[in-house]
Design an enzyme around this catalytic site. Sequence first.
Site, short mmCIF file in Angstrom:
data_model
loop_
_atom_site.label_atom_id
_atom_site.label_comp_id
_atom_site.label_asym_id
_atom_site.label_seq_id
_atom_site.Cartn_x
_atom_site.Cartn_y
_atom_site.Cartn_z
N HIS A 78 0.88 -1.16 0.00
CA HIS A 78 0.00 0.00 0.00
C HIS A 78 0.92 1.22 0.00
O HIS A 78 1.94 1.23 0.69
CB HIS A 78 -0.89 0.04 1.24
CG HIS A 78 -1.52 1.39 1.48
ND1 HIS A 78 -2.62 1.82 0.79
CD2 HIS A 78 -1.16 2.40 2.30
CE1 HIS A 78 -2.93 3.04 1.18
NE2 HIS A 78 -2.07 3.42 2.10
N CYS A 150 -4.91 1.65 -4.46
CA CYS A 150 -4.16 2.71 -3.79
C CYS A 150 -2.87 3.05 -4.52
O CYS A 150 -2.46 4.22 -4.58
CB CYS A 150 -3.86 2.30 -2.35
SG CYS A 150 -2.93 0.74 -2.20
#
Length: 547
Positions: A78, A150
């Site tokens: 992420h 993301c």
Amino acid sequence: RFDEDIWKKHSSYSNSLSLFLFVPSTVPIAIVDSHLPSGHAYFTMEVHLAIYDLSNGMARNLSAQFLGPNHALEMIPHTGLLCFGKEYFFGGGIQAVDPHVFRRTRGIEPCQIQSLGVTEISQSEFETWCQSTGHCKFNVNSYDLLSRNCNNFSHEAALHGLKLRRGIPEWILNVPQRFLSSPMGQMIRPMLEEMQITQMAPVQGSADTQYTTASLPLASSLQLASPSSPTTTTDSFATNPWSKSTVHKSPSSNNSRPRPNDLPTVIDDFTQPMLSSDTTSLQLCIKKLSSRMLACNDALDLAKLDIVAKSLQGTMSSDHKDTLLQAVPATVESLLHILTDDHTNAPDIPFALLLLRLIVLKYPEDTVDCMEWLFGATLFPDTWKTPTTRSLAWCVASNYVASIDNSMVPSDTPPLVDIAIGDWHHKSVQVRQAASTFLYNYALLKNKSNHDMADDALVSVLCSAMENLTEENDPTTRLRQLVLCGRLVFPDRINVNEVAKELMQDLGFVGILQELTTGDLEEGTASHGDTMRCNQLALELIGKFQD
């Protein structure tokens, strides 16, 4: 801070009067040029990329087994962009929050922080881009595993929002395709989606900004909590079904007695066993093991397996209760055969343990023989050779002792306690966390009927936990060890185990607690959610010992 590239870029104004403010790279550098209209300035800001591993190391340990060595993943990344004093990321829409608040409330720390270069885009320009993009491409409902996650946002925001020359590393963008190109990729896709930081509402008290409200101006999407609103923490151990557990809270546990001054305490959050109860992987386990399970047990069929699965998920019809009485023992018998068969493929073992950990929670009486074997097998390190299988074996054992009374404790439990204590020194964090959970649940089980600290195993657990507290560098493991100590001395809000309390005082436990409150035990985890909870719990226990 002098930046030679910026100097060269603007040195063409050789006859102009320019003022450079040399400041740290996280602060904009203002370049005022006398040849430009009055008040015009260039603002530059160094942009950094924060890279997190959402699997907490699990991908490195599991992906080669599940996906094959050619498709193994180092991490499940992420990313967020660090600039203008905020961390910008895509999760339930585009959000911006103070980096320290983000890490504390989500319970994660970056594995890497890389510089992406310097931008001349101002904060207002970038946030206007975020608002525009958040209305259409990166809104609350637009998440897509392959092309709009993301990391895709971080890449586009770097190139188009901040006008940088490069985006995020290509290997991060290639993770979804690398995953799905494996033979099992499509089967495990739901697991990966569960790990993504998506549909995440702003954290109360953290002044997160969302750029996804199409009809409201930017100022209206800034959500602030009242001063009295508590900070919502996402415990890191609630996201990893292989090595992490959540605390089960019974409906009545919060109503037994009012807390003094109505102030929340950490110790009161740990009144019930820690359970590994996530069912995300249940259907995957059934699909992976069904052919083996049916082949070794004629009493089992796909229909019965489906009934067992639905019962574990809480979706079974009451019409199938009679069938379930036969299906559960047959399922356990098949799992035991898979676990004990020398010809079982190694990748099948984690799936068998994942399924068994759910069955022991709901039907412990049907797993007695199986658990007698597992408790004995866990005494031999060669039985569970990898960190994955070893931590999963502890998850099964933890769930079992959380679901039984003392009359059902396997005969090999005391030696198994010693093995769990030994695993506090295991090099794998997930094994240390899982062993800590087993010992905590075992202590709660013994507390139900034994408040005189006469159990030698409990004395050994207590002394070992105290010894390991200041040496453990994983915040989650350390928190569980400290909670274990606290619950052995203070089983509930009323009772005190005076023998255990006196023993711990004689061994200098209060001094250990004072050392924990300094927060300087290791570098890089000061803002970890469990570090903060551990420090708070240490202060609570100091107060209890002084009462």
